[in-house]
Scaffold this motif. Structure first.
Motif, PDB file in Angstrom:
ATOM      1  N   VAL A 143       0.698 -13.775 -20.014  1.00 33.37           N
ATOM      2  CA  VAL A 143       1.936 -13.153 -20.517  1.00 33.37           C
ATOM      3  C   VAL A 143       1.847 -13.093 -22.007  1.00 33.37           C
ATOM      4  N   ARG A 144       2.106 -11.823 -22.481  1.00 33.74           N
ATOM      5  CA  ARG A 144       2.060 -11.696 -24.070  1.00 33.74           C
ATOM      6  C   ARG A 144       3.632 -11.213 -24.457  1.00 33.74           C
ATOM      7  N   VAL A 145       4.335 -11.843 -25.294  1.00 34.13           N
ATOM      8  CA  VAL A 145       5.639 -11.616 -25.592  1.00 34.13           C
ATOM      9  C   VAL A 145       5.314 -11.011 -26.915  1.00 34.13           C
ATOM     10  N   VAL A 146       6.145  -9.820 -27.418  1.00 33.86           N
ATOM     11  CA  VAL A 146       6.192  -9.206 -28.561  1.00 33.86           C
ATOM     12  C   VAL A 146       7.585  -9.204 -29.103  1.00 33.86           C
ATOM     13  N   LEU A 147       7.579  -9.711 -30.473  1.00 35.38           N
ATOM     14  CA  LEU A 147       8.932 -10.198 -31.141  1.00 35.38           C
ATOM     15  C   LEU A 147       8.984  -9.182 -32.143  1.00 35.38           C
ATOM     16  N   ALA A 148       9.817  -8.397 -32.461  1.00 34.04           N
ATOM     17  CA  ALA A 148      10.207  -7.887 -33.637  1.00 34.04           C
ATOM     18  C   ALA A 148      11.076  -8.683 -34.560  1.00 34.04           C
ATOM     19  N   THR A 149      10.896  -8.652 -35.770  1.00 32.94           N
ATOM     20  CA  THR A 149      11.680  -9.856 -36.763  1.00 32.94           C
ATOM     21  C   THR A 149      12.426  -9.171 -37.706  1.00 32.94           C
ATOM     22  N   ARG A 150      13.300  -9.828 -38.403  1.00 35.35           N
ATOM     23  CA  ARG A 150      14.278  -9.005 -39.541  1.00 35.35           C
ATOM     24  C   ARG A 150      13.351  -8.799 -40.765  1.00 35.35           C
ATOM     25  N   ALA A 151      12.085  -9.748 -40.770  1.00 36.33           N
ATOM     26  CA  ALA A 151      11.169  -9.157 -42.008  1.00 36.33           C
ATOM     27  C   ALA A 151      10.254  -7.933 -41.698  1.00 36.33           C
ATOM     28  N   GLN A 152      10.695  -7.275 -40.923  1.00 36.62           N
ATOM     29  CA  GLN A 152       9.967  -5.824 -40.477  1.00 36.62           C
ATOM     30  C   GLN A 152       8.583  -6.242 -40.099  1.00 36.62           C
ATOM     31  N   GLY A 153       8.476  -7.434 -39.306  1.00 44.97           N
ATOM     32  CA  GLY A 153       7.141  -7.429 -38.904  1.00 44.97           C
ATOM     33  C   GLY A 153       7.071  -7.690 -37.524  1.00 44.97           C
ATOM     34  N   VAL A 154       5.712  -7.567 -36.891  1.00 40.84           N
ATOM     35  CA  VAL A 154       5.754  -7.694 -35.177  1.00 40.84           C
ATOM     36  C   VAL A 154       4.873  -9.059 -34.905  1.00 40.84           C
ATOM     37  N   VAL A 155       5.396  -9.879 -34.187  1.00 38.50           N
ATOM     38  CA  VAL A 155       4.689 -11.108 -33.765  1.00 38.50           C
ATOM     39  C   VAL A 155       4.475 -11.080 -32.136  1.00 38.50           C
ATOM     40  N   VAL A 156       3.300 -11.245 -31.856  1.00 38.88           N
ATOM     41  CA  VAL A 156       2.506 -11.406 -30.326  1.00 38.88           C
ATOM     42  C   VAL A 156       2.389 -12.899 -30.272  1.00 38.88           C
ATOM     43  N   ARG A 157       2.989 -13.439 -28.943  1.00 39.30           N
ATOM     44  CA  ARG A 157       2.959 -14.829 -28.940  1.00 39.30           C
ATOM     45  C   ARG A 157       2.617 -15.033 -27.392  1.00 39.30           C
ATOM     46  N   SER A 158       1.780 -15.878 -27.053  1.00 41.62           N
ATOM     47  CA  SER A 158       1.319 -16.245 -25.845  1.00 41.62           C
ATOM     48  C   SER A 158       1.083 -17.704 -25.662  1.00 41.62           C
ATOM     49  N   PRO A 172       8.992   0.217 -42.757  1.00 46.09           N
ATOM     50  CA  PRO A 172       9.808   0.121 -43.596  1.00 46.09           C
ATOM     51  C   PRO A 172      11.165  -0.545 -43.440  1.00 46.09           C
ATOM     52  N   ALA A 173      11.633  -0.323 -42.308  1.00 46.44           N
ATOM     53  CA  ALA A 173      13.002  -0.889 -41.698  1.00 46.44           C
ATOM     54  C   ALA A 173      12.692  -1.621 -40.560  1.00 46.44           C
ATOM     55  N   ARG A 174      13.628  -2.383 -40.153  1.00 46.20           N
ATOM     56  CA  ARG A 174      13.593  -3.205 -38.937  1.00 46.20           C
ATOM     57  C   ARG A 174      13.615  -2.406 -37.680  1.00 46.20           C
ATOM     58  N   ILE A 175      12.934  -3.113 -36.846  1.00 43.67           N
ATOM     59  CA  ILE A 175      12.644  -2.471 -35.415  1.00 43.67           C
ATOM     60  C   ILE A 175      13.964  -2.834 -34.689  1.00 43.67           C
ATOM     61  N   THR A 176      14.655  -2.035 -33.861  1.00 45.28           N
ATOM     62  CA  THR A 176      15.760  -2.411 -33.166  1.00 45.28           C
ATOM     63  C   THR A 176      15.637  -2.115 -31.838  1.00 45.28           C
ATOM     64  N   ARG A 177      14.624  -1.372 -31.449  1.00 46.23           N
ATOM     65  CA  ARG A 177      14.257  -1.291 -29.880  1.00 46.23           C
ATOM     66  C   ARG A 177      12.777  -1.026 -29.584  1.00 46.23           C
ATOM     67  N   MET A 178      12.192  -1.643 -28.695  1.00 42.57           N
ATOM     68  CA  MET A 178      10.835  -1.413 -28.173  1.00 42.57           C
ATOM     69  C   MET A 178      10.691  -1.198 -26.797  1.00 42.57           C
ATOM     70  N   ALA A 179       9.463  -0.508 -26.488  1.00 44.18           N
ATOM     71  CA  ALA A 179       9.269  -0.142 -25.136  1.00 44.18           C
ATOM     72  C   ALA A 179       7.700  -0.098 -24.844  1.00 44.18           C
ATOM     73  N   CYS A 189       8.613   2.159 -30.589  1.00 40.06           N
ATOM     74  CA  CYS A 189       9.500   1.493 -31.778  1.00 40.06           C
ATOM     75  C   CYS A 189      10.511   2.445 -32.284  1.00 40.06           C
ATOM     76  N   TYR A 190      11.627   1.814 -32.276  1.00 39.09           N
ATOM     77  CA  TYR A 190      12.877   2.679 -32.959  1.00 39.09           C
ATOM     78  C   TYR A 190      13.236   1.736 -33.909  1.00 39.09           C
ATOM     79  N   ARG A 191      13.250   2.426 -35.381  1.00 39.26           N
ATOM     80  CA  ARG A 191      13.966   1.598 -36.461  1.00 39.26           C
ATOM     81  C   ARG A 191      15.108   1.941 -36.641  1.00 39.26           C
ATOM     82  N   GLU A 192      15.816   1.055 -37.724  1.00 39.39           N
ATOM     83  CA  GLU A 192      17.276   1.296 -37.849  1.00 39.39           C
ATOM     84  C   GLU A 192      17.300   2.328 -38.998  1.00 39.39           C
ATOM     85  N   ASP A 193      16.267   2.727 -39.548  1.00 39.97           N
ATOM     86  CA  ASP A 193      16.555   3.851 -40.479  1.00 39.97           C
ATOM     87  C   ASP A 193      16.379   5.404 -39.728  1.00 39.97           C
TER      88      ASP A 193
END
Length: 569
Positions: A143-158, A172-179, A189-193
């Motif tokens: 299982v790989r979990v993708v986390l979008a952070t406030r630092a505008q980066g993406v973390v993949v963790r397993s 350039p802006a934070r990601i607020t929704r992913m599919a 990824c949809y960004r707040e801008d």
């Protein structure tokens, strides 16, 4: 409810913890994840199936609560309240399975997110949204979990490790929704801008990056197949293609989007709609001005039906046997991609017309396609409420878990779970699934002995009905003294595929109908399945007599020793 609005069951939530997320497992169990880490599973009819917890001491402190949870078809992923730990439970609905080997497939574990801890007192959180890469279909079997952070980066963790994807320059802006796409090759990824970005599975660069300038943030974002996705706004849906082109569909009613492997289901108060890209074979045949061989074959069939002599000229234009076989195959695939029976018939007629001129084409392919269409048209009816596409029928998903030799067997299970055993049996006959047919018959028999409608039936009458449906027939067996006695047998060729009536007897005993269980065991042809259950029901004399008639010395010794031990105790 099913897709036609028919009620299957209800669940009274009562004093259970607040619900964070819910979804369906591969076996169509409803899995609910709660804020305190509790995981509840329910059957299709709303009956409790199993319950577990992501961690011990649920509800005590910020480390034992969840900030977010995602339910996917293979389990649940929960993010701890302080965003330091990810908790995973795979296949929690299997915990209720009486088979220990199947229940052992459910496992739970946790691993750190690698992010700085967020205090429980309410510091601004780092994780803005979360998505799950399902291990069943991806190349990485974890299982790989993708986390979008406030630092505008993406973390993949397993469990395998931590990977911080440097996507700040792309986002350039934070990601607020992913599919995540069904094939797990893309993440939208949809960004707040107001910008929309589609990233590849390796996160190296954007596949699509466009400013959609929405009037307000989307309410939902779901993939429609593997090459397009749909965003739900307040009054409309917007569908995006591979190159960024979009289509707008106005909707004034509340709705829910459900992504599928090749389409998108739109649930509204009035019914279920399917949004799908036109299949390539349908486009090839029906495109205006198409000069493809399949379109020429379809045109020749229409001329032949109308009595036009020009039909012969059209079919002679496809002189190459390989090209004609390709055209016949394209017409068959186009028929499988259609929903209207009239369109299916016309395309199948074109395929049948073309195969008469194609020496190397296997006619069994046309027969199989016709059978599959009959099954699809049957389950798409309102009384069944399963609007499946041929791609979903052919690929399925249960075979990835249960190891079915034919992936279409999962449909029989789901029809049986809805109580549609007659439809399931017809589907098994059309798709030639003898193993699945036995499973459906067994499910029907177990439900029959538990049903309230069977409470007024005599045990002898009900046992005879079940035995007859399971293929166990009455015979006259001669005794040693020449006097005939009544017995039961199953044809030897059907023994391997016959549903075990002893399992039905177990269900009857569990439902409190002991007399019915004994009557059913009298009709069990196999002594090694009949005798142990008779011993469990404390029918010692009948068990010893059955073991004696089997002429099996090991079974007779086992029966005598166990009966003596239990009667002495």
């Amino acid at each position: 409810m099913n897709c036609a609005g028919a009620l299957h069951g209800t669940i009274k939530w009562g004093d259970k913890p607040p619900l964070l997320s819910m979804g369906w497992s591969r076996s169509e169990s409803l899995v609910c994840a709660c804020a305190d880490g509790s995981i509840f599973s329910f059957t299709l009819r709303g009956q409790p199936l199993s319950s577990t917890s992501l961690f011990e001491g649920a509800g005590a402190g910020g480390g034992n609560r969840l900030a977010d949870a995602v339910v996917w078809e293979g389990g649940v992923v929960g993010l701890s309240f302080d965003e330091s730990v990810l908790w995973v439970v795979e296949q929690p609905d299997l915990l209720a399975n009486p088979d220990p080997s199947v229940a052992a497939l459910s496992r739970s574990y946790h691993f750190p997110t690698g992010l700085a801890h967020t205090s429980v007192s309410g510091v601004i959180r780092q994780v803005t949204c979360m998505a799950v890469m399902q291990p069943v279909q991806s190349e990485v079997r974890v299982v790989r979990v993708v986390l979008a952070t406030r630092a505008q980066g993406v973390v993949v963790r397993s469990k395998a490790g931590f990977l911080d994807q440097s996507t700040q320059e792309m986002n350039p802006a934070r990601i607020t929704r992913m599919a995540v796409a069904p094939n797990h090759r893309f993440i939208a990824c949809y960004r707040e801008d107001g910008w929309l970005t589609v990233l590849g599975e390796n996160f190296e660069g954007p596949v699509l990056d466009t400013d959609i300038n929405p009037p307000h943030p989307p309410l939902d974002m779901v993939w429609c197949g593997e090459d397009s996705f749909v965003m739900h706004f307040r009054d409309f849906l917007r569908m995006f293609g591979p190159s960024g082109q979009s289509l707008k569909y106005p909707y004034r009613t509340p709705l829910k989007l459900v992504g599928e492997i090749d389409c998108l289901r739109i649930l509204t108060p009035r019914g279920t709609e399917i949004l799908q890209r036109v299949p390539a074979d349908v486009e090839t045949v029906r495109r205006i001005g198409s000069t493809a061989s399949a379109a020429m074959l379809y045109d020749a069939m229409e001329r032949f039906e109308a009595g036009d002599p020009g039909a012969d000229e059209s079919i002679r234009g496809l002189e190459d046997d390989a090209e004609l076989c390709k055209a016949v195959r394209c017409c068959i695939d186009a028929a499988l991609g259609e929903f209207k029976p009239a369109n299916q018939k016309s395309l199948l007629k074109a395929a049948a017309y073309g195969k008469n001129f194609c020496a190397s084409f296997d006619p069994d392919d046309l027969v199989l396609a016709t059978r599959r269409l009959r099954v699809l048209n049957q389950v798409r009816r309102r009384c069944v409420g399963l609007p499946l596409t041929h791609e979903q029928l052919a690929r399925g998903n249960d075979q990835l878990t249960y190891g079915d030799p034919n992936p279409s067997a999962w449909l029989a299970r789901r029809l049986a779970a809805r109580g549609l055993h007659a439809v399931a049996l017809e589907a098994c006959d059309l798709l030639e699934l003898p193993d699945a047919k036995s499973e459906v018959l067994l499910h029907w028999a177990c439900e029959k002995v538990r049903a309230r409608s069977s409470a007024n039936m005599q045990d002898e009458e009900l046992a005879e009905l079940i035995a007859r449906r399971l293929g166990i027939h009455k015979v006259l067996k001669p005794k040693n003294n020449g006097i005939a006695q009544l017995g039961y047998k199953t044809p030897p060729a059907a023994l391997k595929l016959r549903p075990s009536i002893s399992q039905v007897a177990q269900s009857a005993a569990a439902a409190g109908r002991r007399s019915l269980a004994v009557k059913l065991l009298e009709r069990e042809p196999l002594a090694n399945e009949r005798v142990p259950l008779l011993l469990n029901l404390e029918e010692y004399e009948q068990a010893v007599a059955s073991a004696e008639r089997s002429w099996d010395p090991d079974l007779m010794l086992y029966c005598l020793l166990l009966a003596e031990r239990r009667m002495a105790g």
